[in-house]
Design a protein around this motif. Structure first.
Motif: not given
Lengths: 308, 120
Positions: B5-8, B32-36, B96-102, B105-109
């Motif tokens: 778990w990386l946070g929300n 991680i970059v967040r856009q919207g 190098s792009k890496i996959p995440l799961e969201v 509940q908007q949790e980042i894994w």
């Protein structure tokens, strides 16, 4: 051509506030709203990249917009004007300085130097067999520390044609090549200084042309290390160092920066005169440094209380 | 398969970035970059030398307009959504792009397989 060395580098940056804070944390002092200087008055000017007063940027988008050299006197300035006017426009600006392009397209300025003469001791050491450099009961270091960059040392350019660059600075401006990395580029010093280099080139594809790094001289290796460690403690990220170069013998520590280039601390550079014969070596890690250290958070041996 | 778990999503402000060091190496290994509501994650290695990290300060991966990812060593600019270098020494190369799961509940894994695969 009695050029002494770089007086000032002018940047057009993306994040002005971050760059100004970096300049202060590096140890430069605010001279006015956009000028940040070292102890001898040499320094950097920080403007926003869209500032109308800046010369046009290189096609690469490099944030270095102008390199201003200090020369000994008005006669030296007139000599440069006469030389460069043979084949290019030389502008005289309102402050009396002149401006012209080098053969690669870097914007250069020349002015009667603003570099003040410093009268400061270098870092001192004591060693068996040598007279003490530091007197009895004088301590060498303190945790109470403020970095005090002394003088703008050198700038390094990415250039697509090192032969053309070297020829321009040697033949038109009187720079001397002190050493060279085969196929990569020469280290050059102007006639008015004995410093191993104030200019170095790295051969790159044309789309990379711009500034690779710049640096100020410090009082010695301890100040390089202590200043660098202080930057790390403020959250800045090391790029390379601390270590000691072979060509020039200068201690170094490079940091990434919001100026779109690395910024270095250096100290204890070799001095050369015209009797020096330039060396040449292959580029690469082994010829770039005699050793390379890596910073880590302060640590001391010893476990939890009760464990000696 | 295990995951970390990386946070929300809300831990990263819109238009901002955050670095992570899952193995406590002392330096962030990816960011991680967040856009919207979109997240983009990349290995924190610039393709110019392929062994140096990007930011000049922890979490400082973006330009002032949050329009590009920046490498602070030589000013390379990268597209946020695909990691393509569009200006600078590594122009034409990419992060190098890496996959995440969201989660819903908007949790980042991030999966442990990804951490191992990308040596994060």
């Amino acid at each position: 051509m009695n050029i002494i060395g770089p007086d000032k580098l002018i940047f057009g940056v993306d994040d002005v506030a971050a760059c100004k804070q970096f300049a202060l944390d590096y140890g430069l002092v605010t001279k006015d709203e956009q000028n940040y200087v070292s102890l001898d008055g040499t320094g950097i000017e920080i403007l926003h990249k869209d500032d109308a007063s800046l010369p046009a940027p290189l096609p690469s988008g490099s944030m270095l917009r102008k390199t201003i050299y200090g020369v000994a006197d008005q006669a030296a300035l007139d000599a440069i004007t006469a030389e460069l006017s043979k084949d290019r426009e030389v502008k005289t600006l309102a402050d009396g300085s002149i401006e012209a392009l080098d053969d690669l397209g870097f914007v250069l300025g020349f002015q009667v130097t603003i570099r003040q003469t410093l009268d400061l001791p270098a870092e001192t050491i004591n060693a068996p067999g040598a007279a003490p450099q530091r007197g009895v009961n004088l301590t060498g270091v303190s945790k109470d520390f403020t970095a005090k960059p002394r003088s703008l040392s050198h700038v390094v350019y990415f250039v697509p044609d090192i032969e053309k660059a070297e020829a321009f600075y040697a033949e038109r401006l009187g720079f001397v090549t002190t050493d060279r990395f085969t196929g990569t580029g020469p280290f050059m010093r102007p006639a008015g200084t004995l410093d191993h280099h104030t200019l170095f080139f790295l051969k790159t594809p044309p789309f990379m042309q711009g500034v690779e790094h710049f640096t100020f001289h410090m009082s010695g290796p301890t100040e390089v290390s202590q200043a660098g460690y202080a930057l790390v403690e403020k959250g800045y990220q090391s790029f390379w160092g601390p270590g000691r170069h072979i060509f020039g013998s200068n201690w170094f520590w490079y940091f990434k920066s919001p100026f779109g280039c690395n910024i270095e601390y250096d100290a204890d550079m070799d001095l050369h005169d015209d009797s020096w014969e330039a060396r040449e070596a292959l580029p690469g890690a082994d010829n770039s440094q005699v050793f390379l250290l890596q910073s880590r958070e302060k640590w001391a041996p010893g476990g939890p209380p009760g464990k000696p | 398969m295990g995951k970390l778990w990386l946070g929300n999503v809300s831990d990263i402000a819109d238009g901002q970035a955050k670095g992570f060091d899952p193995n406590h190496s002392g330096s962030d290994t990816f960011f991680i970059v967040r856009q919207g509501n979109e997240l983009f994650a990349y290995v924190d290695i610039c393709p110019h030398y392929n062994d140096t990290s990007l930011p000049w300060k922890r979490h400082h991966y973006l330009d002032s307009a949050s329009a590009h990812i920046v490498c602070a060593a030589h000013g390379a600019l990268f597209e946020i959504d695909n990691g393509d270098c569009v200006q600078g020494p590594c122009k034409g190369q990419k992060l190098s792009k890496i996959p995440l799961e969201v989660s819903s509940q908007q949790e980042i894994w991030i999966s442990l397989t990804t951490i191992k695969e990308f040596n994060l």
